[in-house]
Design a protein around this motif. Structure first.
Motif, PDB file in Angstrom:
ATOM      1  N   VAL A  34      52.995 -47.567 -19.866  1.00  0.00           N
ATOM      2  CA  VAL A  34      53.127 -46.877 -18.733  1.00  0.00           C
ATOM      3  C   VAL A  34      51.896 -45.727 -18.896  1.00  0.00           C
ATOM      4  CG1 VAL A  34      54.466 -44.903 -17.652  1.00  0.00           C
ATOM      5  CG2 VAL A  34      55.356 -47.127 -18.267  1.00  0.00           C
ATOM      6  N   SER A  35      51.592 -45.028 -20.233  1.00  0.00           N
ATOM      7  CA  SER A  35      50.530 -44.216 -20.284  1.00  0.00           C
ATOM      8  C   SER A  35      49.234 -44.852 -20.209  1.00  0.00           C
ATOM      9  CB  SER A  35      50.583 -43.606 -21.793  1.00  0.00           C
ATOM     10  OG  SER A  35      50.585 -44.797 -22.707  1.00  0.00           O
ATOM     11  N   ALA A  36      49.011 -46.146 -20.468  1.00  0.00           N
ATOM     12  CA  ALA A  36      47.859 -46.724 -20.152  1.00  0.00           C
ATOM     13  C   ALA A  36      47.625 -47.174 -18.795  1.00  0.00           C
ATOM     14  CB  ALA A  36      47.904 -48.206 -20.760  1.00  0.00           C
ATOM     15  N   LEU A  37      48.551 -47.143 -17.791  1.00  0.00           N
ATOM     16  CA  LEU A  37      48.731 -47.445 -16.451  1.00  0.00           C
ATOM     17  C   LEU A  37      48.090 -46.061 -15.506  1.00  0.00           C
ATOM     18  CD1 LEU A  37      51.512 -49.564 -15.578  1.00  0.00           C
ATOM     19  CD2 LEU A  37      49.267 -50.290 -15.259  1.00  0.00           C
ATOM     20  N   ARG A  38      48.694 -45.036 -16.177  1.00  0.00           N
ATOM     21  CA  ARG A  38      48.459 -43.725 -15.833  1.00  0.00           C
ATOM     22  C   ARG A  38      46.908 -43.430 -16.233  1.00  0.00           C
ATOM     23  NH1 ARG A  38      53.525 -41.504 -18.453  1.00  0.00           N
ATOM     24  NH2 ARG A  38      55.108 -41.628 -16.920  1.00  0.00           N
ATOM     25  N   PHE A  39      46.289 -43.941 -17.366  1.00  0.00           N
ATOM     26  CA  PHE A  39      45.182 -43.495 -17.750  1.00  0.00           C
ATOM     27  C   PHE A  39      44.194 -44.319 -16.774  1.00  0.00           C
ATOM     28  CE2 PHE A  39      41.493 -45.435 -19.974  1.00  0.00           C
ATOM     29  CZ  PHE A  39      40.595 -44.245 -20.318  1.00  0.00           C
ATOM     30  N   TYR A  40      44.377 -45.564 -16.408  1.00  0.00           N
ATOM     31  CA  TYR A  40      43.521 -46.545 -15.771  1.00  0.00           C
ATOM     32  C   TYR A  40      43.512 -46.145 -14.166  1.00  0.00           C
ATOM     33  CZ  TYR A  40      43.056 -49.543 -19.811  1.00  0.00           C
ATOM     34  OH  TYR A  40      42.727 -50.018 -20.980  1.00  0.00           O
ATOM     35  N   ASP A  41      44.686 -45.357 -13.781  1.00  0.00           N
ATOM     36  CA  ASP A  41      44.648 -44.883 -12.617  1.00  0.00           C
ATOM     37  C   ASP A  41      43.577 -43.551 -12.533  1.00  0.00           C
ATOM     38  OD1 ASP A  41      45.411 -43.793 -10.088  1.00  0.00           O
ATOM     39  OD2 ASP A  41      47.258 -42.991 -10.525  1.00  0.00           O
ATOM     40  N   ARG A  42      43.718 -42.719 -13.535  1.00  0.00           N
ATOM     41  CA  ARG A  42      42.789 -41.583 -13.504  1.00  0.00           C
ATOM     42  C   ARG A  42      41.425 -41.915 -13.366  1.00  0.00           C
ATOM     43  NH1 ARG A  42      46.765 -39.458 -16.946  1.00  0.00           N
ATOM     44  NH2 ARG A  42      45.334 -39.738 -18.704  1.00  0.00           N
ATOM     45  N   ALA A  43      41.085 -43.102 -14.399  1.00  0.00           N
ATOM     46  CA  ALA A  43      39.867 -43.439 -14.476  1.00  0.00           C
ATOM     47  C   ALA A  43      39.239 -44.385 -13.247  1.00  0.00           C
ATOM     48  CB  ALA A  43      39.897 -44.450 -15.795  1.00  0.00           C
ATOM     49  N   GLY A  44      40.185 -44.691 -12.478  1.00  0.00           N
ATOM     50  CA  GLY A  44      39.753 -45.449 -11.199  1.00  0.00           C
ATOM     51  C   GLY A  44      39.436 -46.946 -11.556  1.00  0.00           C
ATOM     52  N   VAL A  45      40.423 -47.474 -12.311  1.00  0.00           N
ATOM     53  CA  VAL A  45      40.154 -48.698 -12.666  1.00  0.00           C
ATOM     54  C   VAL A  45      41.182 -49.719 -12.150  1.00  0.00           C
ATOM     55  CG1 VAL A  45      40.073 -50.378 -14.663  1.00  0.00           C
ATOM     56  CG2 VAL A  45      38.858 -48.287 -14.906  1.00  0.00           C
ATOM     57  N   LEU A  46      42.287 -49.114 -12.147  1.00  0.00           N
ATOM     58  CA  LEU A  46      43.331 -49.845 -11.705  1.00  0.00           C
ATOM     59  C   LEU A  46      44.388 -48.818 -10.820  1.00  0.00           C
ATOM     60  CD1 LEU A  46      45.061 -52.513 -11.159  1.00  0.00           C
ATOM     61  CD2 LEU A  46      46.377 -52.196 -13.156  1.00  0.00           C
ATOM     62  N   VAL A  47      44.178 -48.567  -9.607  1.00  0.00           N
ATOM     63  CA  VAL A  47      44.795 -47.604  -8.747  1.00  0.00           C
ATOM     64  C   VAL A  47      45.800 -48.143  -7.808  1.00  0.00           C
ATOM     65  CG1 VAL A  47      44.378 -45.951  -7.015  1.00  0.00           C
ATOM     66  CG2 VAL A  47      42.297 -46.610  -8.469  1.00  0.00           C
ATOM     67  N   PRO A  48      46.923 -47.295  -8.115  1.00  0.00           N
ATOM     68  CA  PRO A  48      48.323 -47.827  -7.705  1.00  0.00           C
ATOM     69  C   PRO A  48      48.085 -47.956  -6.140  1.00  0.00           C
ATOM     70  CG  PRO A  48      48.451 -45.766  -8.362  1.00  0.00           C
ATOM     71  CD  PRO A  48      47.224 -46.274  -8.927  1.00  0.00           C
ATOM     72  N   ALA A  49      48.902 -48.826  -5.394  1.00  0.00           N
ATOM     73  CA  ALA A  49      48.733 -49.045  -3.899  1.00  0.00           C
ATOM     74  C   ALA A  49      49.169 -47.708  -3.228  1.00  0.00           C
ATOM     75  CB  ALA A  49      49.268 -50.186  -3.344  1.00  0.00           C
ATOM     76  N   ARG A  72      54.100 -43.631  -8.999  1.00  0.00           N
ATOM     77  CA  ARG A  72      53.195 -44.765  -8.753  1.00  0.00           C
ATOM     78  C   ARG A  72      53.737 -45.993  -8.552  1.00  0.00           C
ATOM     79  NH1 ARG A  72      51.076 -41.452 -12.485  1.00  0.00           N
ATOM     80  NH2 ARG A  72      48.766 -40.762 -12.695  1.00  0.00           N
ATOM     81  N   TRP A  73      53.259 -46.871  -7.251  1.00  0.00           N
ATOM     82  CA  TRP A  73      53.926 -48.130  -6.965  1.00  0.00           C
ATOM     83  C   TRP A  73      52.724 -48.953  -6.701  1.00  0.00           C
ATOM     84  CZ3 TRP A  73      59.068 -49.180  -6.650  1.00  0.00           C
ATOM     85  CH2 TRP A  73      59.799 -47.801  -6.695  1.00  0.00           C
ATOM     86  N   TYR A  74      52.889 -50.141  -6.971  1.00  0.00           N
ATOM     87  CA  TYR A  74      51.741 -51.369  -7.182  1.00  0.00           C
ATOM     88  C   TYR A  74      52.270 -52.307  -6.167  1.00  0.00           C
ATOM     89  CZ  TYR A  74      50.028 -48.614 -11.162  1.00  0.00           C
ATOM     90  OH  TYR A  74      49.662 -47.639 -12.010  1.00  0.00           O
ATOM     91  N   GLU A  75      51.092 -53.060  -5.654  1.00  0.00           N
ATOM     92  CA  GLU A  75      51.421 -54.200  -4.783  1.00  0.00           C
ATOM     93  C   GLU A  75      51.455 -55.224  -5.516  1.00  0.00           C
ATOM     94  OE1 GLU A  75      47.925 -54.267  -2.253  1.00  0.00           O
ATOM     95  OE2 GLU A  75      48.829 -53.103  -0.721  1.00  0.00           O
ATOM     96  N   PRO A  76      52.317 -56.646  -5.320  1.00  0.00           N
ATOM     97  CA  PRO A  76      52.358 -57.787  -6.087  1.00  0.00           C
ATOM     98  C   PRO A  76      50.907 -58.216  -6.503  1.00  0.00           C
ATOM     99  CG  PRO A  76      53.906 -57.647  -4.013  1.00  0.00           C
ATOM    100  CD  PRO A  76      53.270 -56.623  -3.957  1.00  0.00           C
ATOM    101  N   GLY A  77      50.236 -58.294  -5.594  1.00  0.00           N
ATOM    102  CA  GLY A  77      48.579 -58.836  -5.931  1.00  0.00           C
ATOM    103  C   GLY A  77      48.006 -58.206  -7.136  1.00  0.00           C
ATOM    104  N   GLN A  78      48.700 -56.885  -7.662  1.00  0.00           N
ATOM    105  CA  GLN A  78      47.731 -56.139  -8.596  1.00  0.00           C
ATOM    106  C   GLN A  78      48.282 -56.450  -9.994  1.00  0.00           C
ATOM    107  OE1 GLN A  78      48.636 -52.171  -6.842  1.00  0.00           O
ATOM    108  NE2 GLN A  78      46.320 -51.803  -7.353  1.00  0.00           N
TER     109      GLN A  78
END
Length: 362
Positions: free
Chosen positions: A15-30, A39-45
């Motif tokens: 979870v902490s990695a997902l938060r980090f990658y969101d802030r870094a603009g690498v994997l942004v939640p839908a 944060r919520w993510y689409e199935p394709g992510q």
């Protein structure tokens, strides 16, 4: 839509990695709930998350991962393939160079015993008496810094360094080190060092509930602690421990007294550095940027603050060190951005923690 917890479970990222990658603009939640911030993510992510996890385990830099994910989303297979092949070539070249260097080091070790890492275990039994509160405090000071890497078993314990009327405890995982001491009596022999595995160290700590002195004994590879009618014992780690005295011999930095509770609050609520990765254990963590101001105070800098004197540290590690310091006031010693950050006690400079700085990506 997947919640961040479900995405972490199914995608192979914390979870902490997902938060980090969101802030870094690498994997942004839908979608992000504007009220709760959840944060919520689409199935394709999910596919992107699994790809991201594999790329990080392969050691690919964050900048290249962004390009891979962009190419993946745009079905640009040529771009993705070229980036993967380029990273593989870098890994192969790095491995070849590392093997060459290690071959040279092994040859040097075969011809020279390195006294800096020599661990001396007493040929005869070593016995000493230590005040229970002092030993308990020393264990509490260093426990957080012990390592857990199975490739470095010598760091998965706490060094007990007995010399004269002093017992020093040391733990390190390469990225942080903690040192504490307790007064000892009854030991008149040569300096003795033994690495106590963490389960045994924790068992010792559980016995240290009284005020009376306890008896510590080292007999070959056996270590025991006796207090009253209770005792715990076990086998020491048969590995050499790094020479912590050499590691702690650092150039003097700027020393600043901080009120621990206020500084902790500034860290917990202050800005963090985004878009950076921490290479210390392959898992991204929040970084705090610190700087000593002209009025001799330590501030937590904004993300965009690029002052060359800023020191970047793992925020979680620093919070652990503040807790282990166990004082209302501590001393932070900051040197160059590449020098370790020291956390010292005003009343006992022999008890301190060192945190390795984190190199920032430009």
């Amino acid at each position: 839509m997947r919640s961040i917890g479900e995405m972490a479970r199914d995608g192979g990222l914390s979870v902490s990695a997902l938060r980090f990658y969101d802030r870094a603009g690498v994997l942004v939640p839908a979608w992000v709930d504007p009220v709760s911030g959840y944060r919520w993510y689409e199935p394709g992510q999910l596919e992107e998350a699994r790809l991201l996890a594999r790329l990080r385990r392969a050691g690919m830099p964050l900048a290249d991962i962004r390009l891979v994910l962009a190419g993946w989303a745009g079905a640009d297979t040529d771009l993705v393939r070229s980036l993967l092949e380029a990273h593989l070539r870098r890994l192969e070249l790095g491995l070849s160079d590392a093997r060459s260097q290690f071959s040279t080091l092994r040859a040097l070790l075969d011809h020279r015993e390195n006294p800096m890492t020599s661990l001396h275990t007493a040929a005869t039994a070593t016995r000493l008496s230590v005040a229970a509160p002092e030993l308990a405090a020393a264990l509490d000071t260093v426990r957080f810094a012990a390592g857990s890497d199975p490739e470095l078993p010598m760091l998965s314990g706490i060094l007990f360094d007995i010399e004269g009327e002093e017992l020093r405890l040391v733990a390190t995982d390469r990225y942080r080190m903690a040192v504490a001491r307790a007064r000892a009596t009854g030991h008149g022999g040569p300096r003795t060092q033994v690495v106590v595995p963490l389960p045994l160290a924790d068992a010792m700590r559980a016995l240290l509930t009284g005020e009376e002195p306890v008896q510590l004994a080292v007999d070959g590879d056996r270590v025991s602690l006796e207090t009253g009618d209770r005792q715990t014992s076990g086998q020491s780690l048969g590995h050499e421990f790094p020479d912590y005295r050499r590691l702690a011999d650092l150039p003097a930095g700027r020393r600043v007294h901080v009120e621990t509770a206020a500084f902790r609050m500034a860290l917990e609520t202050g800005p963090v550095r985004t878009g950076e990765t921490r290479e210390q254990d392959g898992e991204p963590h929040d970084l705090s940027l610190l700087r000593v101001t002209e009025n001799e105070s330590v501030i937590v800098c904004d993300d965009g603050d690029d002052d060359q004197n800023n020191v970047a540290v793992n925020r979680e590690f620093l919070l652990h060190a503040l807790t282990a310091g166990a004082r209302d006031e501590l001393i932070l010693e900051l040197g160059a951005p590449t020098a370790p950050l020291a956390i010292r006690r005003p009343d006992d400079e022999h008890a301190f923690s060192l945190l390795m700085p984190v190199r920032l990506e430009n």
